[in-house]
Design a protein around this motif. Structure first.
Motif, PDB file in Angstrom:
ATOM      1  N   HIS A 108       0.856  -1.189   0.000  1.00 30.69           N
ATOM      2  CA  HIS A 108       0.000   0.000   0.000  1.00 30.69           C
ATOM      3  C   HIS A 108       0.891   1.238   0.000  1.00 30.69           C
ATOM      4  CE1 HIS A 108      -3.019   2.788   2.169  1.00 30.69           C
ATOM      5  NE2 HIS A 108      -3.270   2.765   0.869  1.00 30.69           N
ATOM      6  N   ALA A 109       0.699   2.126  -0.965  1.00 28.12           N
ATOM      7  CA  ALA A 109       1.594   3.286  -1.088  1.00 28.12           C
ATOM      8  C   ALA A 109       0.830   4.526  -1.508  1.00 28.12           C
ATOM      9  CB  ALA A 109       2.684   2.984  -2.119  1.00 28.12           C
ATOM     10  N   LYS A 110       1.370   5.667  -1.062  1.00 25.04           N
ATOM     11  CA  LYS A 110       0.761   6.941  -1.458  1.00 25.04           C
ATOM     12  C   LYS A 110       1.131   7.277  -2.893  1.00 25.04           C
ATOM     13  CE  LYS A 110       1.079   8.534   3.290  1.00 25.04           C
ATOM     14  NZ  LYS A 110       2.159   8.702   4.243  1.00 25.04           N
ATOM     15  N   ILE A 111       2.333   6.854  -3.274  1.00 26.80           N
ATOM     16  CA  ILE A 111       2.859   7.162  -4.604  1.00 26.80           C
ATOM     17  C   ILE A 111       3.451   5.896  -5.201  1.00 26.80           C
ATOM     18  CG2 ILE A 111       4.713   8.419  -5.840  1.00 26.80           C
ATOM     19  CD1 ILE A 111       2.590  10.340  -4.831  1.00 26.80           C
ATOM     20  N   VAL A 112       3.288   5.711  -6.495  1.00 28.16           N
ATOM     21  CA  VAL A 112       3.964   4.605  -7.181  1.00 28.16           C
ATOM     22  C   VAL A 112       4.932   5.195  -8.189  1.00 28.16           C
ATOM     23  CG1 VAL A 112       3.677   2.637  -8.746  1.00 28.16           C
ATOM     24  CG2 VAL A 112       2.066   2.966  -6.863  1.00 28.16           C
ATOM     25  N   ALA A 113       6.182   4.765  -8.098  1.00 23.65           N
ATOM     26  CA  ALA A 113       7.188   5.220  -9.064  1.00 23.65           C
ATOM     27  C   ALA A 113       7.658   4.014  -9.857  1.00 23.65           C
ATOM     28  CB  ALA A 113       8.371   5.857  -8.334  1.00 23.65           C
ATOM     29  N   ILE A 114       7.348   3.998 -11.132  1.00 26.94           N
ATOM     30  CA  ILE A 114       7.795   2.876 -11.969  1.00 26.94           C
ATOM     31  C   ILE A 114       9.187   3.200 -12.490  1.00 26.94           C
ATOM     32  CG2 ILE A 114       7.298   1.471 -14.000  1.00 26.94           C
ATOM     33  CD1 ILE A 114       4.337   2.288 -13.661  1.00 26.94           C
ATOM     34  N   ALA A 115      10.143   2.405 -12.048  1.00 25.37           N
ATOM     35  CA  ALA A 115      11.526   2.574 -12.498  1.00 25.37           C
ATOM     36  C   ALA A 115      11.982   1.236 -13.064  1.00 25.37           C
ATOM     37  CB  ALA A 115      12.419   3.015 -11.334  1.00 25.37           C
ATOM     38  N   GLY A 116      11.144   0.720 -13.933  1.00 22.93           N
ATOM     39  CA  GLY A 116      11.306  -0.657 -14.409  1.00 22.93           C
ATOM     40  C   GLY A 116      12.338  -0.866 -15.484  1.00 22.93           C
ATOM     41  N   GLY A 117      13.090   0.170 -15.840  1.00 27.52           N
ATOM     42  CA  GLY A 117      14.110   0.001 -16.878  1.00 27.52           C
ATOM     43  C   GLY A 117      13.509  -0.531 -18.159  1.00 27.52           C
ATOM     44  N   LEU A 118      14.061  -1.606 -18.634  1.00 27.28           N
ATOM     45  CA  LEU A 118      13.554  -2.198 -19.876  1.00 27.28           C
ATOM     46  C   LEU A 118      12.361  -3.095 -19.606  1.00 27.28           C
ATOM     47  CD1 LEU A 118      17.035  -3.111 -21.329  1.00 27.28           C
ATOM     48  CD2 LEU A 118      15.554  -1.261 -22.106  1.00 27.28           C
ATOM     49  N   GLY A 119      11.984  -3.238 -18.358  1.00 21.02           N
ATOM     50  CA  GLY A 119      10.860  -4.096 -18.017  1.00 21.02           C
ATOM     51  C   GLY A 119      11.337  -5.207 -17.115  1.00 21.02           C
ATOM     52  N   SER A 120      10.454  -6.161 -16.851  1.00 22.37           N
ATOM     53  CA  SER A 120      10.895  -7.273 -16.018  1.00 22.37           C
ATOM     54  C   SER A 120      11.581  -8.308 -16.907  1.00 22.37           C
ATOM     55  CB  SER A 120       9.706  -7.882 -15.277  1.00 22.37           C
ATOM     56  OG  SER A 120       8.751  -8.335 -16.200  1.00 22.37           O
ATOM     57  N   PHE A 121      12.559  -8.972 -16.345  1.00 24.58           N
ATOM     58  CA  PHE A 121      13.300  -9.960 -17.127  1.00 24.58           C
ATOM     59  C   PHE A 121      12.562 -11.292 -17.090  1.00 24.58           C
ATOM     60  CE2 PHE A 121      16.284  -6.658 -16.445  1.00 24.58           C
ATOM     61  CZ  PHE A 121      17.093  -6.680 -17.564  1.00 24.58           C
ATOM     62  N   GLU A 122      12.209 -11.757 -18.259  1.00 25.05           N
ATOM     63  CA  GLU A 122      11.464 -13.004 -18.339  1.00 25.05           C
ATOM     64  C   GLU A 122      12.232 -13.999 -19.199  1.00 25.05           C
ATOM     65  OE1 GLU A 122       7.467 -12.136 -19.477  1.00 25.05           O
ATOM     66  OE2 GLU A 122       7.249 -10.674 -17.861  1.00 25.05           O
TER      67      GLU A 122
END
Lengths: 351, 110
Positions: A108-122
Motif C-alpha cells: 500500500h503506497a501513497k505514490i507509485v514510481a515505476i523505475a522498471g528500466g527495460l521491463g521485467s526480465f522473463e
C-alpha cells in the motif's frame, strides 16, 4: 500488507537512487523487483562491464555502481520485495494505491514510481507451437526446486552456463538428462563444459548436437519432444520435462496493462513538470519512460528521480512548502538516527 | 571529411530500404537501423549494443568484408533464435568505408 510512502517498481540504479532522494524528504520507500537481487540490468546482465558516463567516476563497473547505490540508500532503510513481479494495481478512494505481485504480496503506497528500466526480465522462450499450453505441465523455464525432477526424465535445451550447470546438477537427481544444443560448441565456463563432457563419457548425460527442439509431444502433459538434428530425420525423445534455458529477455510485462499511456514500449510521462504518467500519483522514471528528447542513460534516470521525488512530496503534503536544500548545507539525516554533515567552521570571538 | 556509405537494409516486414550511413560517427549497424527507425523502438538494441541480447541480429546478404566475430558475439548467437549461417549482431558491425554496398536483412523479432 506492506505500507510505504513511495512504492518503487524496479530496483535498478534509478529505483535505488530514488530511495536516497525520497529519504532526503523524509519519505519512506519500498522496492519491488522480479529479479532476486537489487541492481537491475547492471547486476543481472553486465556487472563486469565498465560504465564511463557516471559523473565523478571516469570508469566504474556496473556491479560496483549498484553496490555503491545500495550503500547510499541504507540510512533510509528501504524495504524490498525481490523475486516477485508487480502484477496488478488498484487505486483507492483516497488516491493511494495497492500493488499486488504475482505471488500475492500486497503493498500500500501513497505514490507509485515505476523505475522498471527495460521491463521485467522473463525467460526467453523458443518458438515452438503450443509451448504455452504445456507450461507448468512439463515445460519449465526456471528450475526452482531440483528435487521436483527426482527420478524423472529431463530434456534441457540451450548452450550457455545455465543449461550446462543444470545438466550437471540434475544428472545426479533425474533418471535421465538429455542436453540439446544448436551447436557442437558450448560457450559456458570451461569448468562446466569439461564437467558435462565427463558426465557424457560416463553416460550420465545424453547430448544431442547440433540439434533443436521443434515440437512438444503429449496431450495434457509433456511426454516427449520432437527433435531436428542436422543431417538426420526428425525424431522424438521421451521425457517428463522440457526445460528451455535461453537466458532472460526484458518485457514491459503486466505494467503494460495498467491503463498507462504507452508509446514505443515505454510509458509516456510529462517531462515538462515531474515525470508523472497519465494516472495521477503514478510516475515513471529512467529507461522505462518516454518523452520528447528522452535519453536512456542512468544519468538521466538520476535526474528524473530527483524531480519526481519533489513532486511526490508536494502530492503527499499539498499544504507544506518544501524548500530544496543542498546536502552540503543540511547534511543527510537517516531514518536510523544517523546524521551526516559537514564539520562546522570554528567561530572565534574577535576582541 | 565525412565519408558516407550506401547500404541496403530489409526490415522485418520484408521492405528494403536504401540508406546512407556515416562512417565518421562511430555508429554501428544497429544504431543505423535505429536512427532510420527501421525497427520498432524497444525491439532492437535492447542491451544497448553489448552483444548481450541478439535483438539486432541480422542476416548478411552481401560479401563485404566484416569485422571478425568476437567471442561475445559468437556466444550470443549460440543462444539466439532464428540463427542462420550468415547471422551477425548489428551492434558489432561498425560502419566503415569497406561496408559500401552492404546488404542485410533484419532477423525476426525475438
Amino acid at each position: 500488507m506492506i505500507t510505504t510512502d513511495i512504492l518503487i517498481i524496479g530496483a535498478g540504479p534509478t529505483g535505488l537512487f530514488t530511495v536516497f532522494e525520497a529519504g532526503l524528504l523524509k519519505l519512506k520507500c519500498h522496492l519491488i523487483d522480479a529479479l532476486p537481487q537489487p541492481g537491475g540490468q547492471c547486476s543481472e546482465i553486465y556487472p563486469k562491464k565498465p560504465i564511463y558516463d557516471i559523473p565523478a567516476y571516469p570508469e566504474i563497473l556496473a556491479g560496483d555502481l549498484t553496490h555503491k547505490l545500495i550503500e547510499q540508500t541504507k540510512q533510509f532503510e528501504p524495504g524490498f520485495t525481490l523475486g516477485e513481479r508487480a502484477e496488478t494495481i488498484d487505486k483507492q478512494d483516497d488516491g493511494t494505491f495497492i500493488v499486488t505481485t504475482n505471488k500475492g504480496t500486497k503493498h500500500h503506497a501513497k505514490i507509485v514510481a515505476i523505475a522498471g528500466g527495460l521491463g521485467s526480465f522473463e525467460p526467453r522462450k523458443p518458438k515452438i507451437d503450443n509451448l504455452e499450453k504445456y507450461e507448468d505441465n512439463g515445460v519449465e523455464y526456471i528450475i526452482k526446486e531440483p528435487e521436483f525432477y527426482r527420478d524423472k526424465k529431463v530434456v534441457i535445451s540451450g548452450g550457455g552456463d545455465s543449461a550446462l550447470d543444470w545438466a550437471v546438477f540434475l544428472s545426479d537427481v533425474a533418471s535421465e538428462v538429455t542436453l540439446i544444443h544448436r551447436r557442437n560448441e558450448f560457450r559456458g565456463a570451461l569448468d562446466s563444459v569439461e564437467k558435462v563432457q565427463e558426465l557424457k563419457n560416463l553416460g550420465k548425460i545424453r547430448m544431442i548436437t547440433p540439434a533443436e527442439v521443434k515440437g512438444i509431444i503429449g496431450t495434457d502433459k509433456v511426454t516427449g519432444v520432437a527433435v531436428e538434428k542436422k543431417g538426420e530425420d526428425a525424431f522424438i525423445v521421451d521425457t517428463d520435462h522440457f526445460i528451455p534455458l535461453f537466458g532472460l529477455s526484458p518485457k514491459l510485462g503486466p505494467i503494460g496493462n495498467w491503463g498507462l499511456e504507452i508509446e514505443k514500449n515505454a510509458i509516456k510521462v510529462n517531462n515538462a513538470l515531474d515525470y508523472q504518467t497519465n494516472i495521477p500519483g503514478i510516475y515513471a522514471i529512467g529507461d522505462v519512460n518516454t518523452y520528447p528528447g528522452k535519453l536512456k542513460l542512468i544519468l538521466c534516470g538520476f535526474h528524473e528521480a530527483t524531480l519526481m521525488c519533489q513532486s511526490a512530496y508536494q502530492r503527499i503534503f499539498p499544504d507544506k512548502k518544501y524548500v530544496m536544500k543542498y546536502t552540503t548545507v543540511g547534511g543527510v539525516e537517516g531514518f536510523d538516527g544517523t546524521k551526516k554533515e559537514a564539520p562546522k567552521a570554528v567561530v572565534k570571538a574577535i576582541n | 571529411m565525412s565519408v558516407d556509405i550506401n547500404i541496403k537494409i530489409t526490415d522485418r516486414n520484408g521492405v528494403m530500404h536504401e540508406v546512407v550511413a556515416p562512417t565518421d560517427m562511430a555508429m554501428n549497424l544497429m544504431e543505423v537501423v535505429r536512427s532510420y527507425e527501421l525497427a520498432e523502438e524497444g525491439t532492437i538494441g535492447i542491451c544497448g549494443g553489448m552483444a548481450m541480447c541478439a535483438s539486432c541480429q541480422c542476416y548478411v546478404n552481401s560479401d563485404n568484408e566484416l569485422p571478425e566475430m568476437s567471442d561475445d558475439e559468437d556466444a550470443m548467437l549460440a543462444e539466439a533464435f532464428n540463427v542462420e549461417d550468415n547471422s551477425r549482431l548489428g551492434c558489432q558491425i561498425q560502419m566503415t568505408p569497406a561496408m559500401e554496398g552492404l546488404e542485410v536483412t533484419l532477423a525476426p523479432e525475438m
